[in-house]
Write a protein that holds these residues in place. Structure first.
Motif, short mmCIF file in Angstrom:
data_model
loop_
_atom_site.label_atom_id
_atom_site.label_comp_id
_atom_site.label_asym_id
_atom_site.label_seq_id
_atom_site.Cartn_x
_atom_site.Cartn_y
_atom_site.Cartn_z
N LYS A 87 0.82 -1.22 0.00
CA LYS A 87 0.00 0.00 0.00
C LYS A 87 0.85 1.26 0.00
CE LYS A 87 -2.64 -1.87 3.25
NZ LYS A 87 -3.74 -2.08 4.25
N TYR A 88 2.04 1.22 0.61
CA TYR A 88 2.98 2.34 0.46
C TYR A 88 3.26 2.59 -1.03
CZ TYR A 88 4.49 1.69 5.41
OH TYR A 88 4.58 1.58 6.77
N ALA A 89 3.51 1.51 -1.76
CA ALA A 89 3.82 1.65 -3.19
C ALA A 89 2.63 2.23 -3.95
CB ALA A 89 4.22 0.30 -3.78
N ILE A 90 1.42 1.83 -3.59
CA ILE A 90 0.22 2.39 -4.22
C ILE A 90 0.14 3.88 -3.94
CG2 ILE A 90 -2.30 2.42 -4.12
CD1 ILE A 90 -2.14 -0.65 -3.63
N ALA A 91 0.33 4.26 -2.68
CA ALA A 91 0.26 5.69 -2.32
C ALA A 91 1.32 6.49 -3.07
CB ALA A 91 0.44 5.86 -0.82
N ASP A 92 2.53 5.95 -3.18
CA ASP A 92 3.59 6.66 -3.91
C ASP A 92 3.21 6.85 -5.37
OD1 ASP A 92 5.03 6.59 -1.56
OD2 ASP A 92 6.44 5.04 -2.23
N ARG A 93 2.62 5.83 -5.96
CA ARG A 93 2.26 5.91 -7.38
C ARG A 93 1.11 6.88 -7.62
NH1 ARG A 93 -1.44 2.71 -9.53
NH2 ARG A 93 -1.08 1.03 -8.03
N VAL A 94 0.10 6.84 -6.75
CA VAL A 94 -1.08 7.69 -6.95
C VAL A 94 -0.81 9.13 -6.56
CG1 VAL A 94 -3.48 8.06 -6.23
CG2 VAL A 94 -2.66 5.74 -6.66
N LEU A 95 -0.04 9.34 -5.51
CA LEU A 95 0.11 10.68 -4.93
C LEU A 95 1.53 11.23 -5.02
CD1 LEU A 95 -1.98 10.00 -1.71
CD2 LEU A 95 -2.74 11.29 -3.70
N GLY A 96 2.43 10.49 -5.63
CA GLY A 96 3.85 10.84 -5.57
C GLY A 96 4.21 12.20 -6.09
N ASN A 97 3.45 12.75 -7.05
CA ASN A 97 3.80 14.07 -7.57
C ASN A 97 2.92 15.18 -7.00
OD1 ASN A 97 1.45 13.48 -8.97
ND2 ASN A 97 2.14 14.40 -10.89
N VAL A 98 2.19 14.88 -5.93
CA VAL A 98 1.45 15.93 -5.23
C VAL A 98 2.45 16.81 -4.47
CG1 VAL A 98 -0.12 16.37 -3.30
CG2 VAL A 98 -0.70 14.63 -5.01
N PRO A 99 2.43 18.11 -4.67
CA PRO A 99 3.37 18.98 -3.95
C PRO A 99 3.27 18.78 -2.44
CG PRO A 99 2.27 20.20 -5.69
CD PRO A 99 1.57 18.88 -5.61
N GLY A 100 4.39 18.54 -1.81
CA GLY A 100 4.43 18.35 -0.37
C GLY A 100 4.21 16.93 0.09
N TYR A 101 3.95 16.00 -0.84
CA TYR A 101 3.76 14.60 -0.44
C TYR A 101 5.08 14.04 0.06
CZ TYR A 101 3.15 9.53 -0.90
OH TYR A 101 3.11 8.17 -0.67
N ARG A 102 5.01 13.33 1.19
CA ARG A 102 6.19 12.67 1.76
C ARG A 102 5.90 11.19 1.89
NH1 ARG A 102 10.03 15.75 5.74
NH2 ARG A 102 10.10 17.79 4.75
N PRO A 103 6.69 10.33 1.25
CA PRO A 103 6.46 8.89 1.40
C PRO A 103 6.54 8.47 2.86
CG PRO A 103 7.99 9.34 -0.39
CD PRO A 103 7.80 10.64 0.33
N VAL A 104 5.56 7.71 3.30
CA VAL A 104 5.53 7.26 4.69
C VAL A 104 6.69 6.29 4.92
CG1 VAL A 104 3.90 5.40 4.16
CG2 VAL A 104 4.07 6.25 6.48
#
Length: 402
Positions: free
Chosen positions: A306-323
């Motif tokens: 699910k970390y990988a899913i979040a990175d793929r879906v939200l990775g280029n959102v400004p301010g997103y930090r991978p958990v």
């Protein structure tokens, strides 16, 4: 009779506030969609398959008063896990079983916070945002809560060393959560060594909340007690851990506290008068869970997916930090309350405003510009919910797919 002021000043708990915020708003769903509730940190992965068998085999224990500090078998299992996980040699009399770590995080303050520190009113340091029991514990012992920002500027961990010496000299306890709830940041060994040295220099105790220690991205987080023991300063730390997240047993209400013999003796003494020990069947299940690791690894792999899913879906959102650890996303938004309302109304996705996990200090609430999103559903549901979330909150400000 008047309510004591120290409790009447506490803000309303997060989830009643959320219900009030969303009252009257219907979830916006397209055909075939179901509401996605990503607010509470309640694991939804499968429990270990041995739970029912162990509970049934020990069912007669409900007819007996349980041992206050934990059965010898449970304490031995926890001691063994601490040895395997951290290389610690913690004898059972330096451990106590808990009826959930929230009990321990609260009662340790009652047991260990002095009425005065260096002749002054004691302070308790709390990261901001934070798990709300830390503030209630400070209120219960009438210590001054000092809310210290844990923001992207500080690596989402509190910079306690930046506090004035006058505050540190009257500090009795400093809370630390790693992996952090809600930001998912991990205190590395260097951070822990600096904090432990600071505690020794100013003579305070670290209450280390490590409930998410077994959910991580790349490598197991270091433990505060293990680092302190390596420095010869184990008496500066008490650690708290739980089966709620590690073993997907939130309803078992089973955890432990470990530390120096003197600190644990004080906590045990308070429990003897005012505690609620785990039932014997629950202790038997807990013992089995601490002795078995394959279910933990299987669950962690699901979170890493699910970390990988979040990175793929939200990775280029400004301010997103991978958990880095735990199972919460801490996502930047202009205003957390408005984002929560819009997301529920337009996409049927329910999240928690970050301000509900923070305290306003000098007119600023460090959680106001965030939402907390729990990655507790399965991978397919998580991906669907995050895609809906992205479409509503971010697609106008990002360039294509993440």
């Amino acid at each position: 009779m008047a309510i004591p002021e120290r409790f009447s000043n506490l803000p309303e708990y997060a989830f009643p506030r959320l219900r009030t915020l969303l009252a009257g708003i219907q979830p916006g769903l397209h055909e075939g969609e179901a509401p996605a509730i990503l607010t509470i940190g309640e694991p939804r992965h499968a429990m270990p398959d041995f739970v029912a068998e162990v509970m049934a085999a020990n069912i007669g224990g409900f007819a007996k008063y349980p041992q206050n500090e934990g059965t010898p078998g449970l304490l031995d299992a926890i001691s063994g896990w601490l040895g395997r996980r951290y290389g610690l040699d913690v004898v059972p009399d330096r451990i106590m079983a808990l009826n959930g770590t929230r009990e321990g995080l609260f009662n340790a303050a009652l047991a260990l916070c002095p009425e005065q520190k260096n002749g002054q009113h004691p302070a308790i340091l709390i990261p901001n945002p934070f798990y709300q029991v830390y503030a209630v514990a400070a209120a219960a012992v009438q210590a001054q809560p000092v809310f210290v920002p844990a923001t992207p500027d500080t690596g989402n961990l509190p910079d306690y060393a930046a506090l004035p010496s006058a505050v540190l000299d009257r500090t009795a306890i400093a809370y630390l959560c790693s992996p952090a709830n809600p930001q998912g940041a991990i205190a590395d060994r260097d951070y822990l060594e600096r904090l432990i040295a600071l505690a020794d220099r100013h003579d305070f105790l670290i209450s280390a909340d490590e409930c998410y220690s077994e959910i991580w991205r790349d490598a197991p987080p270091p433990g505060a007690l293990a680092v302190a023991a390596g420095m010869g300063l184990a008496d500066r730390v008490v650690i708290f851990n739980s089966l709620s997240k590690r073993s997907n047993l939130a309803g078992l209400r089973s955890g432990f506290v470990a530390g120096s013999a003197a600190n644990i003796a004080q906590i045990r003494r308070l429990r003897a008068y005012a505690g609620a020990p785990l039932s014997l069947p629950a202790q038997a299940v807990s013992e089995a869970a601490w002795r078995e690791e394959s279910h933990v690894a299987a669950s962690r792999a699901l979170y890493q997916r699910k970390y990988a899913i979040a990175d793929r879906v939200l990775g280029n959102v400004p301010g997103y930090r991978p958990v880095q650890g735990g199972f919460f996303l801490w996502l930047p938004v202009p205003d957390g309350e408005e984002a929560a309302k819009i997301l529920w109304a337009r996409a049927g996705v329910q999240v928690l405003p970050g301000a509900y996990l923070s305290r306003e200090v000098d007119g600023h609430n460090p959680g106001r510009g965030f939402i907390r999103v729990a990655l507790v559903a399965d991978a397919e549901q998580t991906e669907s919910a995050l895609m809906r979330l992205r479409a509503v909150l971010y697609d106008e400000t990002t360039d294509g797919e993440g």
